[in-house]
Scaffold this motif. Structure first.
Motif, mmCIF file in Angstrom:
data_model
loop_
_atom_site.group_PDB
_atom_site.id
_atom_site.type_symbol
_atom_site.label_atom_id
_atom_site.label_comp_id
_atom_site.label_asym_id
_atom_site.label_seq_id
_atom_site.Cartn_x
_atom_site.Cartn_y
_atom_site.Cartn_z
ATOM 1 N N THR A 13 10.358 -47.158 -8.066
ATOM 2 C CA THR A 13 9.659 -47.762 -6.929
ATOM 3 C C THR A 13 9.833 -49.278 -6.902
ATOM 4 O O THR A 13 10.057 -49.866 -5.845
ATOM 5 C CB THR A 13 8.154 -47.437 -7.011
ATOM 6 O OG1 THR A 13 8.027 -46.059 -7.301
ATOM 7 C CG2 THR A 13 7.462 -47.746 -5.718
ATOM 8 N N GLN A 25 20.589 -42.512 -1.943
ATOM 9 C CA GLN A 25 19.911 -41.769 -0.879
ATOM 10 C C GLN A 25 20.594 -42.003 0.472
ATOM 11 O O GLN A 25 20.808 -41.065 1.238
ATOM 12 C CB GLN A 25 18.460 -42.224 -0.817
ATOM 13 C CG GLN A 25 17.666 -41.495 0.223
ATOM 14 C CD GLN A 25 16.249 -42.018 0.310
ATOM 15 O OE1 GLN A 25 15.882 -42.957 -0.404
ATOM 16 N NE2 GLN A 25 15.465 -41.430 1.173
ATOM 17 N N ILE A 39 19.324 -32.347 3.037
ATOM 18 C CA ILE A 39 19.138 -33.280 1.923
ATOM 19 C C ILE A 39 17.748 -33.060 1.363
ATOM 20 O O ILE A 39 16.769 -33.087 2.097
ATOM 21 C CB ILE A 39 19.232 -34.725 2.385
ATOM 22 C CG1 ILE A 39 20.559 -34.966 3.055
ATOM 23 C CG2 ILE A 39 19.064 -35.687 1.236
ATOM 24 C CD1 ILE A 39 20.383 -35.443 4.443
ATOM 25 N N VAL A 40 17.687 -32.851 0.077
ATOM 26 C CA VAL A 40 16.400 -32.601 -0.544
ATOM 27 C C VAL A 40 16.195 -33.566 -1.696
ATOM 28 O O VAL A 40 16.995 -33.598 -2.626
ATOM 29 C CB VAL A 40 16.334 -31.158 -1.081
ATOM 30 C CG1 VAL A 40 14.945 -30.866 -1.597
ATOM 31 C CG2 VAL A 40 16.722 -30.180 -0.006
ATOM 32 N N PRO A 41 15.158 -34.372 -1.648
ATOM 33 C CA PRO A 41 14.881 -35.243 -2.790
ATOM 34 C C PRO A 41 14.240 -34.423 -3.894
ATOM 35 O O PRO A 41 13.100 -34.007 -3.769
ATOM 36 C CB PRO A 41 13.918 -36.282 -2.229
ATOM 37 C CG PRO A 41 13.322 -35.676 -1.024
ATOM 38 C CD PRO A 41 14.192 -34.580 -0.550
ATOM 39 N N LEU A 65 14.216 -35.332 -7.228
ATOM 40 C CA LEU A 65 13.902 -36.084 -8.436
ATOM 41 C C LEU A 65 13.093 -37.330 -8.126
ATOM 42 O O LEU A 65 13.174 -37.884 -7.038
ATOM 43 C CB LEU A 65 15.204 -36.507 -9.133
ATOM 44 C CG LEU A 65 16.080 -35.381 -9.667
ATOM 45 C CD1 LEU A 65 17.465 -35.897 -9.913
ATOM 46 C CD2 LEU A 65 15.477 -34.803 -10.919
ATOM 47 N N ILE A 66 12.342 -37.737 -9.118
ATOM 48 C CA ILE A 66 11.607 -39.001 -9.046
ATOM 49 C C ILE A 66 11.948 -39.768 -10.308
ATOM 50 O O ILE A 66 12.029 -39.176 -11.386
ATOM 51 C CB ILE A 66 10.083 -38.753 -8.988
ATOM 52 C CG1 ILE A 66 9.719 -38.023 -7.701
ATOM 53 C CG2 ILE A 66 9.316 -40.055 -9.094
ATOM 54 C CD1 ILE A 66 8.262 -37.623 -7.647
ATOM 55 N N ASP A 87 10.569 -33.608 -8.432
ATOM 56 C CA ASP A 87 9.712 -33.911 -7.286
ATOM 57 C C ASP A 87 9.174 -32.592 -6.723
ATOM 58 O O ASP A 87 9.940 -31.751 -6.255
ATOM 59 C CB ASP A 87 10.563 -34.636 -6.233
ATOM 60 C CG ASP A 87 9.743 -35.043 -5.022
ATOM 61 O OD1 ASP A 87 8.629 -34.530 -4.861
ATOM 62 O OD2 ASP A 87 10.230 -35.875 -4.244
ATOM 63 N N GLU A 147 7.651 -31.729 -4.094
ATOM 64 C CA GLU A 147 7.891 -31.428 -2.680
ATOM 65 C C GLU A 147 9.280 -30.850 -2.448
ATOM 66 O O GLU A 147 9.484 -29.980 -1.608
ATOM 67 C CB GLU A 147 7.715 -32.692 -1.839
ATOM 68 C CG GLU A 147 6.270 -33.017 -1.557
ATOM 69 C CD GLU A 147 6.156 -34.178 -0.597
ATOM 70 O OE1 GLU A 147 6.650 -34.055 0.542
ATOM 71 O OE2 GLU A 147 5.606 -35.215 -0.989
ATOM 72 N N GLY A 148 10.239 -31.385 -3.229
ATOM 73 C CA GLY A 148 11.599 -30.875 -3.114
ATOM 74 C C GLY A 148 11.678 -29.432 -3.562
ATOM 75 O O GLY A 148 12.409 -28.628 -2.984
ATOM 76 N N PHE A 191 11.033 -26.843 -1.013
ATOM 77 C CA PHE A 191 12.153 -26.539 -0.131
ATOM 78 C C PHE A 191 13.068 -25.492 -0.768
ATOM 79 O O PHE A 191 13.552 -24.574 -0.116
ATOM 80 C CB PHE A 191 12.934 -27.814 0.182
ATOM 81 C CG PHE A 191 14.093 -27.578 1.087
ATOM 82 C CD1 PHE A 191 13.883 -27.386 2.446
ATOM 83 C CD2 PHE A 191 15.388 -27.521 0.593
ATOM 84 C CE1 PHE A 191 14.952 -27.161 3.290
ATOM 85 C CE2 PHE A 191 16.451 -27.287 1.432
ATOM 86 C CZ PHE A 191 16.222 -27.117 2.789
#
Lengths: 286, 705
Positions: A152, A164, A178-180, A182-183, A210, A212-213, A216
């Motif tokens: 960040t 990205q 496109i799927v994020p 990783l963080i 991640d 949220e990814g 998906f």
């Protein structure tokens, strides 16, 4: 009088000269090429493409001692391909884009990577079709694209995540989601200031999954199980294996790509019991 | 970046303010509550709005009747109207997960809570009458966890408040005369005040409330009302401008730092760090009394004696000293019909140092104000022929300002000139602090009375200098670059002075000098007192053709042979890099007894070759215009092939001719223009050289030879 006529002819000549634009990379004024956005013919000719990877594993253009080491046997990704060799000129391009923040380079880099992605699809499809199936059924294409995240702090500082941006551009061209996935969990400092061993060590805990990814991925899984379309096209081995394309700007030792792949592979296996095949595509191979 | 935004009633009018640390603003306004009108109102509008939107809101804001009794809903509606699409734009981008693109919006925004300004009131907003007890939201704000560059401690305790004002004073002192982006401020503090580095937002906010520091956006639209725009220009797109370099910024990209999808950034000055619509540009004028102007009284003889100048140099230096002693003139240089140089920038308002410590009803000066009648720096042209000894002539000018406690900047286009000049200046001005700035300089953040910099470094200054000397006005980075003109104009105090040095001023300046509208002094003779060598012409087919038929080179090689035989070092200038190698091959065959080499900007061994040319190891050097300036080789002759090429203009022909006869041992070098035709540039170059010689003769500067 002569000054006046000079000014006049100058004006006329200006009207008549063919239009030229400023080349993004060399700054000279000339006709720009059509297939690579923003650069002149001379710069386009100077791109050190990796047309044929010498090392089939990491995509290097010349023999690769790294891939002969013992520890690389358990790498989590299948292979890496890169668009160009990381020459001094390419280093300058990337520096302009990434560190200086000249974001007009993004389109150029995306188009270059897109070119390599097409090559990659052809190459991997050819490998598969060697097993005897008709090539049309064996068309290799990733199910999704993901990218190496930045922390960040870095994101705020730089304003964008180059991997990205590249991934999104590629996804748009090739119609791949496109799927994020990783963080970046901690700030590991700039990779470019570290030695090989330091890089590998600092990577160990840098990435987490991640959530949220993952959702998906779940939706893809459900999609497959209802339509079971996959079984028509996939080989028995790769049936149900999720093909993920991981994007980054540069592949140096492979530790970033490898760590990311490991995290993704474990998470997908752990949560959904799915196998993954992770391919990596980077803009440059040093 | 994102920034807090609030509206305040200052007793007379409503203003929109932005804040890097809202706690500081709350404290500031409670302390100065009695200066505000009786229902002093603060309306906290947004906790973290994209900086560019905040600026737009501030610029577009106009007072409306009944605002005092508005509730938050009305304020929000007003903001939505002002920001138009852009305000709600952020909200739209959060959706579309799993689509082809669209993740970026979510990613970029989620890092801070309350990311969109959306037109909902779910954010923490409040209205507070300063004279009443604070609502709970204010207490929450004061007790808030900090970070992100702000001061750590609870700010409302007496000790920290004191500490904060100390920090603000320190910060504004360090930034005096600077124009720096947030990242640069960090680097500066890292070096000169490490305890402030990374946590200076609170101090900067206080300094800006005190009026000592202006917080601009790096790129912003012009706030100036656009009257006088003719019908033909109506359709022209209005791009925002970079506040640091003055260029228009066309590029827009998604930005994670402010969450906007179209955050503009400036491509022109990327090399000094990226300036963008949401980056913070801190500016502070140097202030201080202007250097007293009283140096005119010195006699020419005294000046000459003190600095060891020749008669011609002394006369010009005295003329320049007289110019420095004049009071600043009202009205800008642009009004004298010289709009093209120095390009008058559209000035943003400046912080008024005088307002410090006196929190008037206005608080900080409004961000943008235009004073049409303001004084602007005036310029003086020192037109000195090549080899006249320009550097020596600036010494008296520097000392006249330095002795009165003023600050001086010497800007030159090339880094090697900076490095070469620094020791000479250090010798002449032993007790003055001299700072040398160039790309990669270690003294980047130091302050000194005498600053020696390459031209791009000018962008880091804001109204800092009483005298700005610009060397080689017509040379590469300056010529036709409005960005550097803008930077130079900004670096000079409004009542400061410019001195331009040039051997070959651009045509419009020459005309103005001839007309008498530009104050100038000519130094028509070299330091050794001999006339400039006048170019001779020989007819020669173009080099392109000669390379195909080397016999055609005969007239040139004859002339070259004469020069080599009289034991001179020979420069041969060509117009194209691609001609160098074949020409060197041909010449090596013809002059096998001499060492012939070629060099160009693409040659990694350039420095080595130039050195060995100076040491007379190489006798004939084939080169391009890169060596037209700054190279002094004793006992040299100059040949220019393809002198009719469009790449050689009058200035570069004069400069190249100026390489010949620079030493006093061999003052009469040869200069030859070889070309198939006689062009206007060549004619003008010869005319310029001859007229300088004539003036020198008339004024009796020439030695009798």
């Amino acid at each position: 009088m002569s000054a006046l006529s000079f000014a006049f002819t100058h004006f006329i000549r200006n009207l008549l000269t063919p239009p030229g634009d400023i080349c993004l990379t060399c700054g000279g004024k000339s006709r720009l090429v059509r297939n690579w956005p923003g650069i002149c013919q001379r710069c386009a000719d100077g791109i050190p493409w990796i047309d044929k990877a010498r090392c089939l594993y990491c995509g290097r253009a010349f023999g690769c001692p790294d891939c002969l080491r013992m520890e690389v046997r358990d790498r989590a990704f299948i292979l890496n391909r890169s668009a160009v060799q990381y020459s001094d000129v390419m280093r300058e391009w990337l520096a302009q884009y990434k560190y200086r923040g000249h974001e007009r380079y993004a389109q150029l880099l995306i188009r270059m990577m897109s070119h390599t992605l097409v090559q990659m699809e052809r190459e991997i499809s050819a490998l598969h079709s060697g097993a005897g199936q008709p090539a049309s059924k064996m068309r290799w294409k990733p199910d999704m694209i993901t990218f190496v995240p930045v922390s960040t702090t870095r994101l705020m500082e730089r304003g964008f995540n180059q991997a990205q941006v590249l991934a999104e551009g590629l996804g748009k061209i090739h119609h791949i989601p496109i799927v994020p996935l990783l963080i970046r969990s901690e700030h590991t400092g700039k990779q470019s200031f570290k030695t090989r061993q330091e890089r590998i060590q600092s990577m160990q805990h840098a990435f987490v999954i991640d959530p949220e990814g993952l959702q998906f991925i779940n939706s893809i899984r459900l999609d497959w199980s209802t339509r079971s379309k996959r079984s028509l096209t996939g080989t028995p081995q790769s049936m149900g294996a999720l093909r993920i394309l991981l994007i980054d700007d540069i592949y140096t030792t492979g530790s970033t790509v490898n760590t990311c792949s490991g995290v993704m592979q474990n998470a997908v296996q752990h949560y959904y019991g799915l196998k993954t095949e992770i391919f990596s595509l980077t803009w440059a191979r040093s | 970046m994102r920034i807090a935004v609030y509206a305040i009633w200052n007793g007379e009018a409503w203003t929109i303010k932005r804040s890097l640390d809202m706690r500081v603003d709350v404290l500031w306004w409670t302390q100065t509550a009695d200066l505000l009108g009786s229902p002093g109102r603060v309306v906290f509008l947004a906790e973290a709005m994209a900086f560019s939107l905040a600026v737009k809101l501030e610029q577009g804001f106009g007072e409306q009747p009944g605002m005092k009794s508005w509730d938050l809903g009305k304020w929000n509606r007003m903001i939505c109207e002002l920001l138009g699409d852009e305000g709600s734009d952020n909200g739209k981008r959060g959706a579309a997960f799993g689509g082809h693109a669209g993740i970026s919006g979510r990613r970029a925004g989620e890092t801070r809570s309350g990311f969109t300004f959306g037109c909902d009131s779910s954010q923490r907003q409040w209205i507070w009458d300063i004279h009443e007890t604070a609502p709970e939201a204010v207490h929450l704000l004061l007790a808030e966890q900090t970070g992100a560059g702000r001061m750590d401690a609870a700010i409302h305790t007496a000790n920290t408040a004191e500490e904060l004002s100390r920090q603000a004073a320190l910060l504004s002192e360090l930034l005096q005369g600077r124009s720096l982006l947030a990242a640069e401020v960090d680097a500066l503090l890292q070096e000169s005040a490490p305890m402030l580095a990374g946590a200076w937002y609170s101090a900067a906010q206080l300094a800006s409330l005190q009026g000592r520091l202006a917080l601009h956006a790096g790129v912003a639209a012009d706030a100036r009302p656009r009257w006088g725009r003719g019908p033909l220009r109506l359709g022209r797109a209005r791009h925002p401008r970079c506040r640091r370099c003055g260029s228009e910024s066309v590029s827009r990209t998604a930005c994670a730092a402010c969450g906007r999808a179209d955050c503009a950034y400036c491509e022109a000055c990327l090399a000094l760090g990226r300036s963008r619509a949401c980056s913070l540009l801190l500016r502070s004028a140097a202030g201080g009394p202007p250097a007293v102007r009283g140096a005119a009284g010195q006699s020419t003889a005294a000046v000459r004696g003190r600095w060891g100048l020749s008669a011609a140099q002394g006369d010009a230096a005295c003329a320049a000293l007289g110019f420095l002693a004049e009071p600043p003139r009202r009205g800008s240089a642009a009004k004298s019909g010289r709009a093209w140089w120095p390009l008058m920038p559209r000035r943003a308002g400046r912080a008024q140092p005088g307002a410090a410590g006196a929190p008037s009803g206005q608080g900080a000066p409004s961000a943008v104000s235009y004073a049409p009648e303001e004084t602007a720096p005036t310029g003086f042209l020192l037109w000195a022929v090549t080899g006249a000894g320009k550097t020596e002539m600036i010494f008296p000018l520097l000392s006249s300002i330095l002795e009165q406690g003023g600050r001086v900047l010497v800007a030159t286009p090339r880094r090697d000139v900076v490095l070469e000049l620094a020791p000479r200046l250090a010798k002449a001005f032993g007790d003055t602090r001299i700072v040398t700035l160039y790309g990669g300089s270690t003294e980047r953040w130091q302050a000194g009375e005498l600053t020696l910099a390459t031209t791009h470094q000018l962008m880091r200054f804001y109204q800092a200098f009483d005298l700005v000397i610009i060397d080689e006005l017509d040379a590469f980075p300056y010529h036709n670059d409005p960005m550097l003109a803008f930077a130079a104009q900004n670096a000079c105090k409004p009542d400061g002075k410019f001195v331009y040095l040039s051997a070959t001023p651009p045509r419009p300046l020459q005309k103005e000098a001839a007309r008498g509208t530009l104050i100038h002094a000519k130094v028509p003779v070299r330091f050794h007192g001999h006339p400039l060598p006048v170019p001779k012409r020989i007819t020669l087919k173009s080099i392109e053709q000669c390379l195909r038929q080397p016999l055609l080179l005969k007239s040139l090689t004859e002339a070259l042979r004469q020069s080599l035989e009289r034991d001179a070092q020979v420069f041969l200038f060509v117009s194209r890099i691609r001609h160098i190698d074949p020409l060197v091959t041909v010449l090596r065959r013809i002059f096998s007894a001499y060492c012939v080499e070629g060099t160009s900007s693409e040659d990694p061994l350039r420095a080595v070759k130039v050195t060995s040319f100076r040491q007379r190891e190489i006798r004939l050097l084939v080169t391009t215009t890169i060596l037209e300036r700054g190279v002094t080789v004793p006992r040299s002759d100059v040949f220019i092939a393809d002198a009719d090429s469009g790449l050689f203009d009058e200035a570069s022909l004069v400069q190249m001719a100026g390489r010949a006869g620079r030493s006093s041992e061999d003052p009469a070098g040869r200069v030859v223009f070889a070309s198939p035709q006689w062009t206007i540039s060549q004619k003008r170059a010869v005319k310029q050289i001859m007229s300088m010689n004539r003036i020198a003769r008339k004024n009796g500067y020439l030695k009798d030879s």
